[in-house]
Enzyme design. Structure first.
Site, mmCIF file in Angstrom:
data_model
loop_
_atom_site.group_PDB
_atom_site.id
_atom_site.type_symbol
_atom_site.label_atom_id
_atom_site.label_comp_id
_atom_site.label_asym_id
_atom_site.label_seq_id
_atom_site.Cartn_x
_atom_site.Cartn_y
_atom_site.Cartn_z
ATOM 1 N N GLU A 144 0.814 -1.207 0.000
ATOM 2 C CA GLU A 144 0.000 0.000 0.000
ATOM 3 C C GLU A 144 0.849 1.261 0.000
ATOM 4 O O GLU A 144 1.924 1.307 0.607
ATOM 5 C CB GLU A 144 -0.907 0.056 1.239
ATOM 6 C CG GLU A 144 -2.100 -0.866 1.184
ATOM 7 C CD GLU A 144 -1.843 -2.147 1.962
ATOM 8 O OE1 GLU A 144 -0.661 -2.459 2.170
ATOM 9 O OE2 GLU A 144 -2.812 -2.824 2.341
ATOM 10 N N CYS A 162 2.653 8.801 1.530
ATOM 11 C CA CYS A 162 3.037 7.940 2.649
ATOM 12 C C CYS A 162 3.448 6.597 2.052
ATOM 13 O O CYS A 162 2.604 5.845 1.549
ATOM 14 C CB CYS A 162 1.883 7.777 3.623
ATOM 15 S SG CYS A 162 2.291 6.803 5.074
ATOM 16 N N CYS A 173 3.562 -4.283 16.414
ATOM 17 C CA CYS A 173 3.052 -3.353 17.417
ATOM 18 C C CYS A 173 1.571 -3.647 17.639
ATOM 19 O O CYS A 173 0.825 -3.879 16.684
ATOM 20 C CB CYS A 173 3.242 -1.907 16.959
ATOM 21 S SG CYS A 173 4.983 -1.433 16.809
#
Length: 428
Positions: A144, A162, A173
């Site tokens: 992505e 991004c 995490c």
């Protein structure tokens, strides 16, 4: 490198030999036939792309492309043409390099060279204009990348890309969707660069900012991240100060990054003001104590004169209490100036009991930091309805390759586009 040295000879016999040493199954796939012949390792070229990218044009500098042209018996200005076609014209196939002689194009293809651009498998657009692209890589896995447009009062558009640095993430995490989807591999430098180019194409606008905050841990792929950073700065021409490299903390890597003296921002995903709480939220924190991280961040500031940004994801009832804010302020003051805190309200994902704090709790946490002279901002949530917000990036092909065609690969009678998982989302 051996392949590049082998191609340096421009005699017809050498060209024929190198052509026979490769099987080119498509314009994107090259298989090297094993051989028992030992090739000399004596340096004979200035071209030093990483071994994994040695037959990919994207990511190469103008100087490297000029040398490549010389290695094929062309004049050096042909390398400048290649650079223009790659980074200005954004041509995706060598056969479309119309400014370059046909013979040169043919030789490049016969030697196994490709541009290195992947197809877009699918895209999702959020109500706020954020667009998430799923890019199909050469091994049929998806990664992505997210484009985030912001228009100011004067009508100027800031477009942030991004980008992902890994297919999935191995750090797991507890609040992040990417880690829950598993890990496959590191991305190559050109696979990072092409994400920015894909965002520019879909928005028909220049990317002004790049954040290495997508899928994966950039510091676990530092060599390729730095290669991509150089290309984005020098070739795509995005300023270093317009780029941010994010990390949850990998031992010894902050020191390595500091040695390059980049003018880009280092963003450390902190998420807790003490070691005990941080280990619960970030499992990898056990191998990198908080005091060691803070020392490395202090040294980074002294080495680069660039302040460190601390990312702090607010989890309701976990790390968003007023006492946590006080403790965080004390931690930062203990380790000196040059810090900024970026508060990120948790974005919901499946498979976790964490919740997003109420606005009052967010404001109280922010005010407590500000009252203690800590520079702080609250990140605006973007792309939430497209699962493209911070911490949400994940797709079902992180571990298993895609077996259905992508949009760009389907020409006749395209199959229906598969639905994206609800968790397909930016791990900022």
């Amino acid at each position: 490198m051996a392949l590049l040295q082998f191609m340096c000879s421009v005699t017809p016999l050498a060209r024929a030999a190198r052509s026979r040493s490769l099987i080119v199954s498509s314009s994107r796939t090259v298989v090297t036939v094993p051989t028992t012949t030992t090739t000399s390792t004596t340096p004979s070229t200035k071209i030093k792309p990483s071994p994994a990218d040695s037959n990919v044009l994207l990511g190469m500098s103008e100087e490297q492309l000029q040398q490549l042209a010389l290695d094929f018996g062309q004049q050096s200005y042909r390398g400048k043409q290649l650079h223009h076609l790659l980074y200005k014209r954004r041509i995706k196939q060598i056969q479309e390099f119309s400014q370059v002689p046909l013979a040169f194009r043919t030789e490049l293809q016969e030697a196994g060279w490709v541009v290195g651009r992947s197809s877009v498998h699918s895209s999702v657009t959020a109500a706020d204009g954020t667009i998430k692209l799923l890019i199909k890589l050469e091994d049929n896995r998806l990664v992505e990348t997210v484009g985030i447009p912001v228009t100011d009062d004067k009508g100027s558009v800031r477009l942030t890309a991004c980008v992902s640095s890994q297919v999935g993430c191995p750090l797991r995490c507890s609040f992040c969707a990417t880690g829950k989807g598993g890990f496959s591999r590191n991305l190559k430098g050109h696979e990072i660069v092409e994400q920015v180019l894909a965002i520019e194409e879909v928005f028909n606008n220049r990317v002004t900012n790049v954040v290495f905050m997508g899928m994966g841990e950039p510091m676990l792929n530092l060599k390729e991240v730095l290669n991509a950073h150089r290309c984005l700065n020098k070739d795509v021409q995005i300023g270093q100060r317009m780029m941010t490299i994010s990390t949850v903390g990998v031992p010894n890597t902050i020191k390595k990054l500091a040695s390059h003296k980049l003018q880009s921002t280092l963003a450390l995903s902190l998420h807790a003001p003490n070691q005990k709480l941080r280990e619960k939220i970030v499992p990898s924190a056990k191998s990198y104590p908080l005091d060691a991280i803070m020392k490395d961040c202090r040294d980074y500031f002294h080495e680069t004169s660039r302040r460190v940004s601390f990312e702090y994801t607010l989890l309701a009832g976990v790390n968003d209490d007023v006492e946590h804010a006080k403790e965080l302020a004390e931690l930062l003051h203990q380790w000196g100036p040059g810090y900024h805190v970026n508060l990120i309200p948790f974005n919901p994902i499946d498979g976790t009991e964490y919740k997003r704090p109420y606005r009052k709790a967010i404001n109280t946490f922010q005010s407590m930091l500000e009252s203690r002279k800590i520079t702080v901002s609250v990140r605006q949530t973007r792309g939430l309805d497209a699962s493209a917000a911070c911490g949400q990036l994940r797709n079902e092909f992180q571990k298993s390759p895609l077996v259905t065609p992508s949009i760009d690969d389907t020409i006749l009678e395209p199959e229906p586009e598969p639905e994206l998982e609800p968790e397909v989302a930016v791990a900022c």
